[in-house]
Write an enzyme that holds these catalytic residues in place. Structure first.
Site, PDB file in Angstrom:
ATOM      1  N   ARG A 171       0.848  -1.202   0.000  1.00  0.00           N
ATOM      2  CA  ARG A 171       0.000   0.000   0.000  1.00  0.00           C
ATOM      3  C   ARG A 171       0.876   1.242   0.000  1.00  0.00           C
ATOM      4  NH1 ARG A 171      -5.440   1.194   2.314  1.00  0.00           N
ATOM      5  NH2 ARG A 171      -5.816   3.329   1.634  1.00  0.00           N
TER       6      ARG A 171
ATOM      7  N   ALA B  89     -14.075   2.814   1.210  1.00  0.00           N
ATOM      8  CA  ALA B  89     -13.036   3.727   1.703  1.00  0.00           C
ATOM      9  C   ALA B  89     -12.636   3.290   3.103  1.00  0.00           C
ATOM     10  CB  ALA B  89     -13.561   5.164   1.728  1.00  0.00           C
ATOM     11  N   ASP B  90     -11.375   2.918   3.278  1.00  0.00           N
ATOM     12  CA  ASP B  90     -10.941   2.573   4.632  1.00  0.00           C
ATOM     13  C   ASP B  90     -10.410   3.840   5.317  1.00  0.00           C
ATOM     14  OD1 ASP B  90      -7.833   0.864   3.650  1.00  0.00           O
ATOM     15  OD2 ASP B  90      -8.322   3.002   3.754  1.00  0.00           O
ATOM     16  N   SER B  91      -9.898   3.690   6.524  1.00  0.00           N
ATOM     17  CA  SER B  91      -9.554   4.890   7.291  1.00  0.00           C
ATOM     18  C   SER B  91      -8.419   5.665   6.637  1.00  0.00           C
ATOM     19  CB  SER B  91      -9.207   4.527   8.726  1.00  0.00           C
ATOM     20  OG  SER B  91      -8.207   3.539   8.739  1.00  0.00           O
TER      21      SER B  91
END
Lengths: 329, 138
Positions: A171, B89-91
């Site tokens: 990520r 949408a994650d944090s």
């Protein structure tokens, strides 16, 4: 109606019923168990339908309200993972048919995953709503869930509050990580990131810090306003007392330090960081009772499984699939 | 979404916001009402903010930023009513989106405000309010 991802194998012609769920041991003290699902491994449409039957009506509604096949599948797997992870550890031998638990049991005296009820604490953290019959009979399992599109994880402990966060190793935030850190992290953490020479290390350490901070906030269970990221610092500390080859590979203890005497931020939390299947970081935060003065009082224990509930379980601990980074014995 | 009730004291049109093409924009006087929100991350101590709908260009900008952050294709339907929790949408996505919005509109969104943002529309409404407040102060 549940949207079935278009790449799933067509429904089986033969009616499909779930086999029984294999049991698993209860976590020991200072130990967390992490059960992981990779959504991409779920390819069977019949299995999806059977999974839906495990959920409560409210959970089904929530899953169906999620937009998009992939996200819907993840939402479903998330609930299935929680229910099955809890149920695996709870089986009671030798109970008579007059037992209070009878109605909740499958054959073999296992708790039926469907039978769990959940509630939220006053800040919104999900918890098991133990039935009044359970108290005193069943161990107080604590759990926390985290997901990325490629991995869903559920961590459980006995008694100890737990927070977990998983993130893809690859990520890379779109924004500049130093900008993100300056905006959201505490000053010492920003300094730590700035001290790293190459930008890829900065991004990787940012992700590690992010997962650790998330795990802490989720363990506290007070919501993000209860523990704003800026108000606490995650530190990697070398263990001065550790004299072994582990120190050469950079074993650090992870500690949390509130920025100020914020009364809601307490410091008796223990952290662990591991790499799972070469693809994800998993951060675990547990609230340990300080009366527990075990020999290796700083380190947590972790066991990891990969699962496709009812279909396949694979223990990953003690294999290359789990690399301990910090905080674990 | 909370409903407007007779609880807020008074409201009147603010002449400075008359927009020739879009008609009057009413500024509601906000009453502080303790209310609990049901959504993420939940907090008991939020105030009820009654906001008027944001200008379409703000909504569109928010949609654009969210789509870019979440790498959504153009075919993906994203509406002002879309909830952040339902679009994946994650944090980390959320904070990146918030930071993008802050930079785009030169505003500051604090944690208390961002807790009340559940949909794209909520985000646009808050931005509109913050931009207006900035203009008033200047």
């Amino acid at each position: 109606m549940l949207q079935l991802p278009s790449n799933l194998v067509a429904r089986r012609l033969v009616p499909f019923a779930l086999p029984s769920l294999p049991s698993a041991p209860l976590p020991s003290p200072r130990e967390a168990h992490l059960w992981c699902v990779k959504p991409d491994e779920l390819k069977d449409a019949s299995l999806l339908q059977e999974y839906m039957k495990i959920l409560s009506p409210c959970e089904k509604e929530n899953v169906l309200s999620v937009k998009g096949e992939v996200l819907q599948k993840c939402a479903l797997l998330s609930r299935v993972l929680v229910r099955t992870t809890l149920a695996r550890c709870l089986w009671i031998e030798g109970l008579s048919s007059g037992c209070l638990f009878h109605a909740r049991l499958d054959t073999d005296y296992r708790i039926n995953p469907r039978s769990f009820k959940f509630k939220k604490n006053r800040f919104g953290k999900p918890e098991v709503e133990w039935q009044h019959n359970d108290v005193g009979f069943l161990p107080s399992l604590q759990f926390n869930v985290s997901h990325t599109s490629s991995l869903i994880a559920c961590g459980i402990t006995v008694n100890d509050p737990i927070g977990i966060d998983v993130e893809e190793k690859q990520r890379r935030p779109n924004a500049n990580v130093l900008s993100l850190a300056s905006r959201y992290f505490s000053p010492p953490e920003v300094q730590y990131l700035k001290s790293l020479v190459d930008s890829d290390s900065q991004k990787i350490e940012f992700i590690k810090l992010w997962t650790l901070k998330e795990a802490y906030v989720k363990a506290l269970g007070r919501g993000f306003s209860g523990a704003p990221f800026r108000k606490f610092t995650i530190r990697f500390e070398t263990r001065g007392d550790l004299v072994s080859e582990k120190l050469k590979t950079g074993e650090f203890r992870i500690a949390v330090e509130p920025v100020s005497d914020h009364e809601t931020l307490t410091a008796n939390w223990h952290f662990a960081l591991a790499e799972i299947t070469g693809s994800h970081f998993a951060a675990i935060c547990m609230g340990i009772d300080e009366n527990d003065t075990g020999k290796e009082h700083d380190l947590l224990k972790l066991k990891v499984w990969k699962t496709l509930p009812y279909m396949e379980d694979e223990c990953l601990s003690d294999s290359e699939a789990v690399i301990k980074i910090s905080g674990l014995s | 979404m909370a409903t407007l009730s007779a609880a807020f004291a008074s409201w009147k049109p603010a002449a400075s916001f008359i927009n020739q093409t879009k008609g009057l924009t009413y500024r509601a006087k906000v009453a502080s009402i303790g209310t609990s929100r049901l959504n993420f991350p939940s907090s008991r101590s939020s105030r009820l903010h009654i906001r008027c709908a944001a200008k379409p260009e703000i909504v569109n900008k928010v949609l654009e930023i969210v789509k870019r952050q979440l790498a959504l294709s153009n075919e993906t339907s994203l509406a002002p009513e879309s909830k952040f929790s339902e679009i994946g949408a994650d944090s980390l996505d959320t904070v990146e989106i918030v930071m993008c919005l802050e930079e785009e509109f030169s505003i500051s969104i604090d944690e208390d405000n961002s807790q009340n943002i559940n949909t794209i529309q909520d985000a646009a409404d808050l931005i509109d309010q913050l931009v207006q407040q900035k203009t008033e102060v200047a």
